[in-house]
Design a protein around this motif. Sequence first.
Motif, PDB file in Angstrom:
ATOM      1  N   UNK A   1       0.705  -1.150  -0.112  1.00 26.49           N
ATOM      2  CA  UNK A   1       0.075  -0.154   0.207  1.00 26.49           C
ATOM      3  C   UNK A   1       0.862   1.293   0.093  1.00 26.49           C
ATOM      4  N   UNK A   2       2.281   1.047   0.123  1.00 27.81           N
ATOM      5  CA  UNK A   2       3.104   2.319   0.124  1.00 27.81           C
ATOM      6  C   UNK A   2       3.109   3.089   1.301  1.00 27.81           C
ATOM      7  N   UNK A   3       2.407   2.406   2.534  1.00 19.00           N
ATOM      8  CA  UNK A   3       2.377   3.209   3.556  1.00 19.00           C
ATOM      9  C   UNK A   3       3.875   3.082   4.381  1.00 19.00           C
ATOM     10  N   UNK A   4       4.660   2.321   3.599  1.00 23.27           N
ATOM     11  CA  UNK A   4       6.016   2.328   4.670  1.00 23.27           C
ATOM     12  C   UNK A   4       7.096   2.814   3.982  1.00 23.27           C
ATOM     13  N   UNK A   5       6.783   4.114   3.262  1.00 25.67           N
ATOM     14  CA  UNK A   5       7.874   4.668   2.287  1.00 25.67           C
ATOM     15  C   UNK A   5       9.035   5.270   3.334  1.00 25.67           C
ATOM     16  N   UNK A   6       8.663   5.710   4.438  1.00 28.81           N
ATOM     17  CA  UNK A   6       9.609   6.134   5.153  1.00 28.81           C
ATOM     18  C   UNK A   6       9.298   5.566   6.722  1.00 28.81           C
ATOM     19  N   UNK A   7      10.473   5.687   7.450  1.00 29.51           N
ATOM     20  CA  UNK A   7      10.195   5.053   8.612  1.00 29.51           C
ATOM     21  C   UNK A   7       9.282   6.103   9.601  1.00 29.51           C
ATOM     22  N   UNK A   8       9.545   7.136   9.317  1.00 27.16           N
ATOM     23  CA  UNK A   8       9.094   8.234  10.201  1.00 27.16           C
ATOM     24  C   UNK A   8       7.432   8.187  10.160  1.00 27.16           C
TER      25      UNK A   8
ATOM     26  N   UNK B   1      17.127   6.848   5.618  1.00 23.99           N
ATOM     27  CA  UNK B   1      15.849   7.073   6.074  1.00 23.99           C
ATOM     28  C   UNK B   1      14.769   6.202   5.941  1.00 23.99           C
ATOM     29  N   UNK B   2      15.190   5.091   5.164  1.00 30.23           N
ATOM     30  CA  UNK B   2      14.495   3.977   4.652  1.00 30.23           C
ATOM     31  C   UNK B   2      14.581   2.759   5.651  1.00 30.23           C
ATOM     32  N   UNK B   3      15.253   2.888   6.696  1.00 32.76           N
ATOM     33  CA  UNK B   3      15.391   1.828   7.495  1.00 32.76           C
ATOM     34  C   UNK B   3      14.547   1.619   8.430  1.00 32.76           C
ATOM     35  N   UNK B   4      13.352   1.015   8.059  1.00 33.97           N
ATOM     36  CA  UNK B   4      12.379   1.078   9.078  1.00 33.97           C
ATOM     37  C   UNK B   4      12.158  -0.239  10.038  1.00 33.97           C
TER      38      UNK B   4
ATOM     39  N   UNK C   1      31.063  18.171  14.872  1.00 30.91           N
ATOM     40  CA  UNK C   1      31.995  17.310  14.331  1.00 30.91           C
ATOM     41  C   UNK C   1      31.646  15.734  14.306  1.00 30.91           C
ATOM     42  N   UNK C   2      30.410  15.695  14.071  1.00 25.14           N
ATOM     43  CA  UNK C   2      30.148  14.146  13.550  1.00 25.14           C
ATOM     44  C   UNK C   2      29.554  14.368  12.012  1.00 25.14           C
ATOM     45  N   UNK C   3      30.141  13.357  11.401  1.00 28.05           N
ATOM     46  CA  UNK C   3      29.924  13.478   9.750  1.00 28.05           C
ATOM     47  C   UNK C   3      28.681  12.513   9.686  1.00 28.05           C
ATOM     48  N   UNK C   4      27.635  13.276   8.923  1.00 30.03           N
ATOM     49  CA  UNK C   4      26.392  12.314   8.892  1.00 30.03           C
ATOM     50  C   UNK C   4      26.453  12.053   7.455  1.00 30.03           C
ATOM     51  N   UNK C   5      26.036  10.887   7.110  1.00 32.92           N
ATOM     52  CA  UNK C   5      26.046  10.398   5.718  1.00 32.92           C
ATOM     53  C   UNK C   5      24.720   9.883   5.429  1.00 32.92           C
ATOM     54  N   UNK C   6      23.863  10.345   4.598  1.00 29.45           N
ATOM     55  CA  UNK C   6      22.708   9.605   4.223  1.00 29.45           C
ATOM     56  C   UNK C   6      23.064   8.623   2.993  1.00 29.45           C
ATOM     57  N   UNK C   7      22.931   7.422   3.430  1.00 33.20           N
ATOM     58  CA  UNK C   7      23.040   6.210   2.595  1.00 33.20           C
ATOM     59  C   UNK C   7      21.662   5.634   2.028  1.00 33.20           C
ATOM     60  N   UNK C   8      20.658   6.591   1.942  1.00 35.47           N
ATOM     61  CA  UNK C   8      19.260   5.943   1.945  1.00 35.47           C
ATOM     62  C   UNK C   8      19.417   5.384   0.384  1.00 35.47           C
ATOM     63  N   UNK C   9      20.051   5.865  -0.600  1.00 36.35           N
ATOM     64  CA  UNK C   9      20.127   5.425  -1.850  1.00 36.35           C
ATOM     65  C   UNK C   9      20.825   3.817  -2.068  1.00 36.35           C
ATOM     66  N   UNK C  10      21.552   3.360  -0.854  1.00 34.27           N
ATOM     67  CA  UNK C  10      22.329   2.379  -1.005  1.00 34.27           C
ATOM     68  C   UNK C  10      21.584   1.386  -0.193  1.00 34.27           C
ATOM     69  N   UNK C  11      20.981   1.818   1.107  1.00 32.01           N
ATOM     70  CA  UNK C  11      20.414   0.795   2.132  1.00 32.01           C
ATOM     71  C   UNK C  11      19.123   0.926   1.827  1.00 32.01           C
TER      72      UNK C  11
END
Lengths: 676, 207
Positions: free
Chosen positions: A483-490, A605-608, A633-643
Amino acid sequence: MASSLLSPTQRYAAGTLFGLAIHQAQIHQSHPLGSPNHNADDDHDRNDEHHHQQRISNGSSSSGDSVSEDHHLWVHPDFSLLRPILQFLEIDSGAWPGIEETAGASLATHHVGAYLRLLSEEIEESSSEKKDLELGLAKGVDGMKASMEASTDSETKKGKQREYAQERREKYSVPETPETPSTSDEREVIESIQERTVAAVPEESSSHESEYKFNVEPVEEERILGYERKITVIYELLSASLASMSVDSKKSKQRKGYDARHRVALRLLATWLDVKWVKVEAMETMIACSVMALVKEEETNKEQTDPEKTSWAKWKRGGIIGAAAVTGGALLAITGGLAAPAIAAGFSALAPTLGTIIPVIGAGGFAAAASVAGSVGGSVAIAASFGAAGAGLSGTKMARRTGNIDEFEFKAVGENHGQGRLAVGIFVSGFVFDEEDFIMPWEGLTNNLERHVLVWESKHLIAVSTAIQDWLTSSISLGLMKQGAMLTVLSTLLTALAWPATLLALTDFIDSKWSIAVDRSDKAGKLLAEVLLKGLQGNRPVTLVGYSLGARVIFRCLQHLSKTEHQANLVERVVLLGAPIPIKDENWETARKVVAGRFINVYSRNDWILGVAFRASLLSKGLAGIQAVDTPGIENVDATDIIEGHSSYLWATQEIMDQLELDTYFPVFRGSATKK
Amino acid sequence: MDSNSPEFDYLFKLLMIGDSGVGKSSLLLSFTSDTFEDLSPTIGVDFKVKYVNLGGKKLKLAIWDTAGQERFRTLTSSYYRGAQGIIMVYDVTRRDTFTNLRDIWAKEIDLYSTNQDCIKMLVGNKVDKESERVVTKKEGIDFAREYGCLFIECSAKTRVNVQQCFEELVLKILDTPSLLAEGSAGVKKNIFKQKPPEADESASGCC
């Protein structure tokens, strides 16, 4: 240091440059190079503000502007980071305060060029002999580098890893979900949630944050320095870093082994000088090997000749004693560790290759060549820690039940063991389906770390992973996804209240297993910290990488370390992937402080799966595995494309690690650039 | 816990330049600790801090003392940046140290100083050796007038005019609004405040 290839003035310049690098490295702990913040300052010349922003705030902050008054600075004598180096380089102690102040001064970065120029100047006539030695050293380093590159049969490993990745992907991949662009409704939902999660960074901006456009250009003056000179400078500074000596043993803490902060500073210095990091690694190995050679020689001598004729006397005769040896600091280290049989074993494994490693100098002259820069006395300290490592990490099998942990064991992976590598990598899996999953995700990495994986609590981890996977593939959740309800975790979790009761019942089943695993990961983290504190990694700088609950192990380990007196001397770099750690309520800053170099949080962002397992606190506290952590000082890397889902870390970790380029000093994530 | 008011109102950066052996380090030592001794040549750069009360203000002086030796010349260039005051020292018993100020050091200042309003001070040291004097006071005054800087003669050994030398320079800095703004401690305090507060260690854990 009669044997130094550098003139006193050049050593002075080298020492100051190292001080500058140490101080900059500390600044970059909270203001990474290339972060927007940093760029803004750097562009304009109104440096007075700039410097105060750059200067490390210390809470009490007020006195400002002189290193001697600021006990939080790494270049302050209390840390014993800079002074031992200066002493090793035989720089007059009267000049130390000036060097420290320069290193910690406001406009420090402007001094780098001037000191590089000083380094390049040939004031006294340098003898041709010294030039030859410099050239020999540089050739030796090149040779070592070539041999290191040749010896890594990374291709076969990579192939193996690829097969594994493929297999895992087929098995555990998230079933195809329709990739519909997020609707505006959904965005609203996300935004509203983020208002609630105070620490959260707006997702839009955070995903761009990972694409640092900034690069550290080598300092302009770098070009006037000859390649041989650069190598010599780094070599001597590296030797000094490895030397175990304490300027004032009463007041300052005795350093043990190779300090992670030194390695980070060297990395920055190599960037300034435009020397490839792999060459520094080659130098590390050269020093380690030459020490092993000497140790071996000593052992055979002991058996044959009278004890009077110790190799100490021999070294002195050969004029290869460094300043460290004279001051006696290293003597201690020698008696401490050299008897360890592990070293001898390590050496015999190496002996046949020594000749080919340094073809220019040849095996015989190898030790001598390595010690022209006066390193031997100092590097013995490393030899000692080395020995411990042999039995250390791989020997850390928790036969006894410690701290309520059933399983906690290091396994060697990769081919860099017993090769004289002076940096250690510890890799921790956290979402596993069988024993292989502890090892295979890390098998194909191509770096020069001596790699170990941590196998811990496999029973519990496999149980929780399997339970989650089962739930995930259950028909109900599949239906939901369709149903597409789980597109993003949030957005998914927001609708959680409306979930069918059956689904919620299933998650209860996960919850009990999950909470056990979380509890174990906290305990394993403490244990890992204890292992590091004991120096079982051979007092070498450690890079910690972990995904899922493994990342939590690492985070707990850092927190534990931050409660000790240790300040970033053990851990060089950290990568957390899909970390089940709340953002609020956890002290990320103190964890950051014990890491000398880069600290990377990779999230999707998709790691639900993570979101579901962690839903209790997600909404109120945020979650590092699916959001950026907004801590300086913390590098944030959005790997949504890969994960695409939590299990993706099993096979995609390799790819992410490659793109992070851990050996680069400044933040890198090639993902967004290369994707297109 | 933090943000206790700074123990000074202004922080000024001063720089000392001049040929080797003219007595820069001795002058600084005389000023900061009221002592005089024979010093070996400075290696690279030295640094001293002195707190003074002047004009009703609490001041912190960060003084950089550079090596005069030729081999360190290249270093000095990077220390001009951000200095509010520059002290040019020569030895009244050695003419070459005086002429070098004009030929070398004054040019360096023009080249490297980033601060237009920066206050310069010409200092003739070693007036205790009156019998050996070769550079007259008049010559010093003339050069100072031509170059637009303050001038004083002093002796690090007898401490004659040493305090005055630094005081005059600092008073002039206090008179210059742009320099004052740079050295203001208040400016810095605000920037520190942008720092995220250092939360105390949370005894975390969810066991």
